[in-house]
Design a protein around this motif. Structure first.
Motif, PDB file in Angstrom:
ATOM      1  N   ILE A 219      17.330   0.941 -15.793  1.00 41.10           N
ATOM      2  CA  ILE A 219      18.399   1.087 -14.901  1.00 41.10           C
ATOM      3  C   ILE A 219      18.196   0.516 -13.708  1.00 41.10           C
ATOM      4  O   ILE A 219      19.237  -0.278 -13.182  1.00 41.10           O
ATOM      5  N   LYS A 220      17.058   0.674 -13.017  1.00 38.49           N
ATOM      6  CA  LYS A 220      16.938   0.176 -11.556  1.00 38.49           C
ATOM      7  C   LYS A 220      16.933  -1.337 -11.524  1.00 38.49           C
ATOM      8  O   LYS A 220      17.294  -1.998 -10.834  1.00 38.49           O
TER       9      LYS A 220
ATOM     10  N   GLU B 285      20.076   5.535  -9.900  1.00 38.27           N
ATOM     11  CA  GLU B 285      18.786   5.053 -10.391  1.00 38.27           C
ATOM     12  C   GLU B 285      18.792   3.667  -9.777  1.00 38.27           C
ATOM     13  O   GLU B 285      17.681   3.160  -9.669  1.00 38.27           O
ATOM     14  N   GLN B 286      19.940   2.754  -9.475  1.00 40.35           N
ATOM     15  CA  GLN B 286      19.740   1.632  -9.004  1.00 40.35           C
ATOM     16  C   GLN B 286      19.541   1.600  -7.349  1.00 40.35           C
ATOM     17  O   GLN B 286      19.022   0.423  -6.957  1.00 40.35           O
ATOM     18  N   MET B 287      19.543   2.577  -6.808  1.00 39.37           N
ATOM     19  CA  MET B 287      19.214   2.844  -5.459  1.00 39.37           C
ATOM     20  C   MET B 287      17.720   2.540  -5.255  1.00 39.37           C
ATOM     21  O   MET B 287      16.845   3.084  -6.068  1.00 39.37           O
ATOM     22  N   SER B 288      17.173   2.072  -4.191  1.00 43.40           N
ATOM     23  CA  SER B 288      15.728   1.846  -3.906  1.00 43.40           C
ATOM     24  C   SER B 288      15.095   3.038  -3.390  1.00 43.40           C
ATOM     25  O   SER B 288      15.723   3.986  -2.608  1.00 43.40           O
ATOM     26  N   GLU B 289      14.047   3.674  -3.782  1.00 44.95           N
ATOM     27  CA  GLU B 289      13.140   4.651  -3.444  1.00 44.95           C
ATOM     28  C   GLU B 289      12.729   4.217  -2.093  1.00 44.95           C
ATOM     29  O   GLU B 289      12.233   3.395  -1.645  1.00 44.95           O
ATOM     30  N   PRO B 290      12.560   5.442  -1.216  1.00 45.72           N
ATOM     31  CA  PRO B 290      12.886   6.728  -1.583  1.00 45.72           C
ATOM     32  C   PRO B 290      14.566   6.967  -1.301  1.00 45.72           C
ATOM     33  O   PRO B 290      15.045   6.359  -0.449  1.00 45.72           O
ATOM     34  N   ARG B 291      15.067   7.799  -2.125  1.00 46.24           N
ATOM     35  CA  ARG B 291      16.583   8.016  -2.379  1.00 46.24           C
ATOM     36  C   ARG B 291      16.800   9.550  -2.261  1.00 46.24           C
ATOM     37  O   ARG B 291      16.067  10.303  -2.663  1.00 46.24           O
TER      38      ARG B 291
ATOM     39  N   ARG C 232      11.839   7.023   8.303  1.00 44.49           N
ATOM     40  CA  ARG C 232      12.834   6.962   7.218  1.00 44.49           C
ATOM     41  C   ARG C 232      14.013   8.000   7.492  1.00 44.49           C
ATOM     42  O   ARG C 232      15.001   7.489   7.410  1.00 44.49           O
TER      43      ARG C 232
ATOM     44  N   ARG D   7       4.310   1.715  -0.121  1.00 44.19           N
ATOM     45  CA  ARG D   7       5.872   2.060  -0.764  1.00 44.19           C
ATOM     46  C   ARG D   7       5.588   2.479  -2.124  1.00 44.19           C
ATOM     47  O   ARG D   7       4.725   2.408  -2.984  1.00 44.19           O
ATOM     48  N   PRO D   8       6.837   3.229  -2.471  1.00 46.65           N
ATOM     49  CA  PRO D   8       6.963   3.702  -3.780  1.00 46.65           C
ATOM     50  C   PRO D   8       7.470   2.508  -4.713  1.00 46.65           C
ATOM     51  O   PRO D   8       8.302   1.718  -4.281  1.00 46.65           O
TER      52      PRO D   8
ATOM     53  N   ARG E 213      21.112  -1.168  -3.613  1.00 43.32           N
ATOM     54  CA  ARG E 213      19.806  -1.583  -3.445  1.00 43.32           C
ATOM     55  C   ARG E 213      19.220  -1.378  -2.021  1.00 43.32           C
ATOM     56  O   ARG E 213      18.235  -1.326  -1.609  1.00 43.32           O
TER      57      ARG E 213
ATOM     58  N   ASP F  84       0.415   4.977  -3.179  1.00 42.36           N
ATOM     59  CA  ASP F  84       1.472   6.095  -3.646  1.00 42.36           C
ATOM     60  C   ASP F  84       1.228   7.152  -4.629  1.00 42.36           C
ATOM     61  O   ASP F  84       0.858   7.005  -5.723  1.00 42.36           O
TER      62      ASP F  84
ATOM     63  N   LEU G 213       0.890  -1.407   0.009  1.00 42.89           N
ATOM     64  CA  LEU G 213      -0.027   0.043  -0.094  1.00 42.89           C
ATOM     65  C   LEU G 213       0.662   1.270   0.109  1.00 42.89           C
ATOM     66  O   LEU G 213       0.663   2.400  -0.915  1.00 42.89           O
TER      67      LEU G 213
ATOM     68  N   LEU H  65       5.865   7.159   8.929  1.00 43.23           N
ATOM     69  CA  LEU H  65       6.836   6.742   7.903  1.00 43.23           C
ATOM     70  C   LEU H  65       7.989   7.604   7.727  1.00 43.23           C
ATOM     71  O   LEU H  65       9.193   7.329   7.757  1.00 43.23           O
TER      72      LEU H  65
END
Lengths: 151, 166
Positions: free
Chosen positions: A37-38, B90-96, B26, A30-31, B66, B5, A28, B22
């Protein structure tokens, strides 16, 4: 009344609910914005190429083994060199026998041809007009086919 | 896209509570990506070591993008490194988040005029959240940068669309 297996079932159901709720809430909030690229394999920022599985020629095994033998020999030579003066000729003779034995082994290995490294002829594909990419024995195959047809 | 989201136009009392929870989570576990580009990285390491102690803010180094939340661009970003930095980001997980540490990554620093090989500011390739000035910045400055980032995260909206935030 619950049986003992009934309790186990209760535990399984409760566990499943806990995991399910946690995963659902995470889904629900999370982004989730994947892009090319990811989703790419992480390779320290470089573009990944080739396969993760790398093959080594097993002939390196013999080379590695021989390297190890001579390395250990050198390791033994160091303490020998330190006490050489005190023990004298006996130490010299002992080490001479030791090195000689290893030398015999080395000669044996050379004689067996373990250090011979045959390099197979690589197959080089090339482009032929009107046919496409072919192996380098393309002409031979063509001739063989022609011979078979005439027979 | 996640199911909730950025889907809401208005603030919701329950959602606001969730958002602050959250955000709190974070901002107190800012794991940074472990890479240094130049001398700023030495200061970054000093900040992570016992005297300045990143760990008390929940800031710990991760070796994979990651698992990382923050990217500290610590040092001179050369043209060759810039594409790699973009890829790592770009390869980092969000939120970044990105912290630009030191003059070089802020604007090119001493290479501003004659540095033919230096990117004039890392914000040309990745969006920067906090700029930390200095050449190199002292560990206190980097810590201040992290505190600013925590402030920024506190005011973040997770479920509301950005344009509907008043």
């Amino acid at each position: 009344m619950l049986t003992d297996f009934g309790y186990i079932l209760l535990f399984i159901v409760t566990g499943a609910i806990f995991v399910g709720v946690a995963l659902f809430v995470a889904k629900l909030v999370r982004p989730d914005r994947p892009n090319e690229i990811k989703l790419m394999t992480y390779e320290c920022g470089e573009i990944p190429f080739g396969d993760a599985r790398v093959q080594f020629n097993n002939r390196f095994y013999i080379i590695g083994l021989m390297f190890l033998i001579f390395e250990v020999e050198i390791l033994l030579l160091f303490p020998w060199a330190v006490v050489f003066k005190e023990i004298g000729w006996f130490a010299f003779a002992a080490m001479f026998v030791f090195v000689f034995l290893i030398f015999i082994g080395f000669i044996y290995e050379l004689g067996k041809g373990q250090l011979k490294w045959d390099i197979p002829k690589p197959r080089v594909p090339r482009y032929v007009e009107g046919v496409g990419v072919v192996d380098d024995d393309y002409e031979e195959k063509k001739v063989n086919e022609a011979v078979l047809q005439t027979e | 896209m996640g199911m909730l989201d950025k889907k809401y136009h208005d603030s919701n009392i329950i959602i606001v509570g969730l958002e602050s929870a959250l955000n709190w989570a974070r901002k107190n576990s800012l794991w940074y990506e472990q890479f240094g580009l130049a001398c700023c990285a030495i200061e970054m390491m000093a900040t992570a070591a016992s005297r300045y102690d990143f760990d008390r803010f929940g800031i710990i180094p991760r070796s994979s993008p990651r698992q990382a939340d923050v990217m500290i661009v610590a040092g001179t970003v050369t043209m060759k490194m810039a594409s790699r930095i973009l890829r790592l980001y770009e390869q980092m997980s969000e939120p970044r988040y990105v912290i630009s540490m030191g003059s070089c990554s802020n604007c090119g620093g001493p290479y501003w005029e004659h540095g033919y090989h230096v990117l004039k500011g890392v914000d040309k390739v990745v969006p920067v959240d906090v700029y930390v000035p200095g050449c190199p910045p002292r560990p206190e400055a980097l810590l201040e940068g992290f505190l600013k980032l925590q402030e920024k995260i506190t005011g973040e909206t997770i479920l509301q669309k950005k344009e509907s935030v008043k």
